[in-house]
Each structure stands twice: as structure tokens, then as C-alpha cells.
Design an enzyme around this catalytic site. Structure first.
Site, mmCIF file in Angstrom:
data_model
loop_
_atom_site.group_PDB
_atom_site.id
_atom_site.type_symbol
_atom_site.label_atom_id
_atom_site.label_comp_id
_atom_site.label_asym_id
_atom_site.label_seq_id
_atom_site.Cartn_x
_atom_site.Cartn_y
_atom_site.Cartn_z
ATOM 1 N N GLY A 1 46.940 48.680 48.988
ATOM 2 C CA GLY A 1 46.706 49.747 49.957
ATOM 3 C C GLY A 1 45.325 50.354 49.756
ATOM 4 C CG PHE B 1 49.427 47.398 58.444
ATOM 5 C CD1 PHE B 1 48.685 47.968 59.462
ATOM 6 C CD2 PHE B 1 50.414 46.471 58.767
ATOM 7 C CE1 PHE B 1 48.940 47.637 60.795
ATOM 8 C CE2 PHE B 1 50.666 46.127 60.087
ATOM 9 C CZ PHE B 1 49.928 46.717 61.108
ATOM 10 C CB ALA C 1 59.872 47.988 54.007
ATOM 11 C CE1 TYR D 1 56.457 40.881 50.495
ATOM 12 C CE2 TYR D 1 57.100 39.186 52.053
ATOM 13 C CZ TYR D 1 56.796 40.503 51.778
ATOM 14 O OH TYR D 1 56.824 41.437 52.792
ATOM 15 C CG ASP E 1 49.844 52.705 47.869
ATOM 16 O OD1 ASP E 1 50.201 52.467 49.028
ATOM 17 O OD2 ASP E 1 49.353 51.828 47.114
#
Ligand code: UDP
Length: 316
Positions: free
Chosen positions: A39, A12, A116, A147, A34
Site C-alpha cells: 500500500g 487500492f 476480503a 495467495y 497498514d
């Protein structure tokens, strides 16, 4: 012409970032990497004929060398609670080995680096709104830990590669962001509510719906990221929309935008679901002269056609 590497380019945010980089004047070439675990190539399909874009299907947890690059945006990771619950070990590896592999590329080629990171570094915070100086409250073995702790480790790695090896790094702590290309099946609140409302199904509110999030439209976030990439700031910077909504308010906005008659049903609150989350963006305002411009209502309106198309029968 600068060569830019975007990991997670089919995701995204990675795909919107790739579009924004290719649209910049003076144009760059972008190599998107990727492994397509979360994705989708559909997010890059419009770039197939663009000679400035190339794609490498690769898992960044395995070392790779695309040759000299000038700048790296490290965006590869499963990112929704549903995805990282399904891909726990992969998420831990993406945020550890994957981050180190991309940092080593930046070191080798003397490239700029932007990582990120996430508001999840703050966990279920006891200060509100969250300032970059807050260290967070994370359960190290809870369902979100694969995460949260991977992203916290990544921040430590990025800070260390800057400190020990003088890599030119930046870190953005991204708060909830939405817009076209959000995955439809990853259980996030905006995509769930939009699709439920459009299909006339009940909107599933977890818990009492009084937990809050602040939702940033994707174009605002990408603008902030590009500004941060141009800056010399090496410590984390929050980017997000500071306007806070309860999930009940969010559901109501979505019912208004879609004109849906859907009802609301309550379901159990997932474990470790943060009660409140809202960025303090004082630092981004001062440093980047950045401010989100798109309200939740406008952003949902801009996302409507995308979610409608997700429900439309696919033509053969
Ligand atoms: N949520 C909800 N209904 C849904 C999906 C999510 O009420 O169908 C809630 C979820 O419990 C959380 C908030 O919405 O409090 C945001 O969830 P999301 O998965 O979008 O992202 P998070 O900010 O938790 O990573």
C-alpha cells in the site's frame, strides 16, 4: 459514532473503502492499519486533515489492540501476482496469522467482521461462471499458492470463528477490480496496458490473449461491499462484473480509450494463469440487490486521468 477498523487501508481497495465509509451519512471514525508493504500513504494523503480518520503503521501478522471497535474490514494482503510472488511468506502470514489476529479483535470487542476474499479461491476453475458453491481447483504448491491457499485458509478461519465463537462474520469473493489508485508497477493487466498505451509502448499480451477476465470498476465493488457489511450473510458472496473479456478485447478497449497507436506483442503465459474467470452474481443480486453499473469502457474512461498523472513528470 461507530469506530471502524480497516486493515490494508493504504491499498487500492482499502483506501477506496475508507473514503466510502467516511462519506456515509451519520459518519464513522475509521482507523486504517497498514504496514505499507504494497500500500501507499499517497492513497490516504487527502485524509490527513480529516479528524474522523487515523492511521496506524502496523503489520497485522503481529498481534495488536486498537481498543474497542464496532466493525472490522480485513483487507490487508499483497494482492497482485507480481506482489505475492515477491512477498510469498508475507502473503501466507497475512492470510493466516493476520486474519486470526483480526478475527480475535472482532471476538474480543464483539465487532462485525468482513473479510476480503478472492476469486483466486476458485483457482483455474473447471466450472463456468463460478458460483459460490464451487470448491475450486487450486495448485497447492504452484506460484499462486501463497495467495490462493492463504485466502482459502482465511475463509476457513472466518467460518470457524463464526461457527465456534459466534463472531458476526461476512466474506466477499472479489473478482478483478480496477480504477484509480491501482499500483502502477504491480504487473496487472489494466495498469500495464493503460500505461503502455499512454507511453506509446507495445501492449504485452501473455499467451494467445484468449484467456478471459471480468473487470469490475472500483465504485461498483465498494458499493457491493458496503451492502454486504449491512447484511447477515455469513457464507461467501461473489462480487464482480459478470461481463467477460478476453485479454485481446481488453487491449483493444484500452487502445480505443487512449487513442494510442501502440502495437501488441505476445509474451509467455505465466504458470497457472487461469484460462477463464467470471463471477456468477446471482447470490449478490438476490441478497444485496446489487448489480455493477459501470461498463469497462466507462470505467477505463474514469481511470484515464489517474494513469495519465502517473506518467506525468512529478513537479518538485
Ligand atoms: N496479462 C497480460 N498482460 C499483462 C499483464 C497481465 O496479458 O501485461 C494477463 C495475465 O496473464 C492474466 C490476465 O491478464 O491472464 C489478468 O492478469 P492480472 O495480473 O491483472 O490478474 P489475475 O486475474 O491473473 O490475478
Amino acid at each position: 459514532m461507530k469506530k471502524i477498523l480497516v486493515t490494508g487501508a493504504a491499498g487500492f481497495l482499502g483506501s477506496h473503502l475508507t473514503d466510502a465509509l467516511l462519506a456515509q451519512s451519520g459518519a464513522h471514525s475509521v482507523l486504517g492499519v497498514d504496514n505499507l508493504s504494497t500500500g501507499s500513504l499517497a492513497n490516504l494523503a487527502h485524509l490527513t486533515e480529516n479528524p474522523a480518520f487515523s492511521f496506524l503503521n502496523h503489520d497485522i501478522t503481529l498481534p495488536f489492540d486498537p481498543g474497542p471497535v464496532d466493525f472490522i474490514f480485513n483487507f490487508a494482503s499483497p494482492a497482485s501476482p507480481v506482489d505475492y510472488a515477491r512477498l510469498g511468506p508475507e502473503t501466507l502470514l497475512a492470510g493466516s496469522a493476520g486474519t486470526i489476529n483480526t478475527l480475535n479483535l472482532a471476538r474480543k470487542y464483539n465487532a462485525g467482521f468482513l473479510h476480503a476474499s478472492t476469486s483466486e479461491c476458485y483457482g483455474d476453475p473447471e466450472v463456468h461462471p463460478q458460483l459460490e458453491t464451487y470448491w475450486g481447483r487450486v495448485n497447492p504448491i504452484g506460484p499462486r499458492s501463497v495467495y490462493d491457499e492463504a485466502k482459502r485458509f482465511s475463509e476457513a478461519a472466518v467460518a470457524a470463528w463464526h461457527h465456534y465463537y459466534a463472531v458476526d462474520t461476512r466474506m466477499v469473493r472479489i473478482f478483478n477490480t480496477y480504477g484509480p489508485r491501482l499500483q502502477t508497477n504491480d504487473g496487472r493487466v489494466i495498469s500495464n496496458f493503460m500505461l503502455q498505451a499512454l507511453a506509446g509502448q507495445p501492449l504485452t499480451i501473455y499467451g494467445d490473449g484468449l484467456q478471459t477476465r471480468s473487470f469490475c470498476f472500483v465504485s461498483d465493488l465498494i458499493d457491493g461491499i458496503l451492502r454486504l457489511a449491512q447484511s447477515d450473510e455469513h457464507t461467501p458472496v461473489n462480487l464482480g462484473n459478470p461481463t467477460e473479456f478476453t485479454m485481446l478485447q481488453c487491449a483493444q478497449e484500452i487502445l480505443n480509450i487512449t487513442g494510442s497507436n501502440s502495437t501488441i506483442v505476445h509474451q509467455p503465459l505465466p504458470q497457472d494463469d487461469p484460462a477463464r474467470r467470471c463471477p456468477d452474481i446471482t447470490k449478490a443480486r438476490a441478497l444485496l440487490h446489487w448489480e455493477p453499473k459501470v461498463s469497462l469502457r466507462e470505467g477505463l474512461q474514469k481511470s484515464l486521468a489517474y494513469f495519465q498523472s502517473c506518467l506525468a513528470p512529478k513537479s518538485k
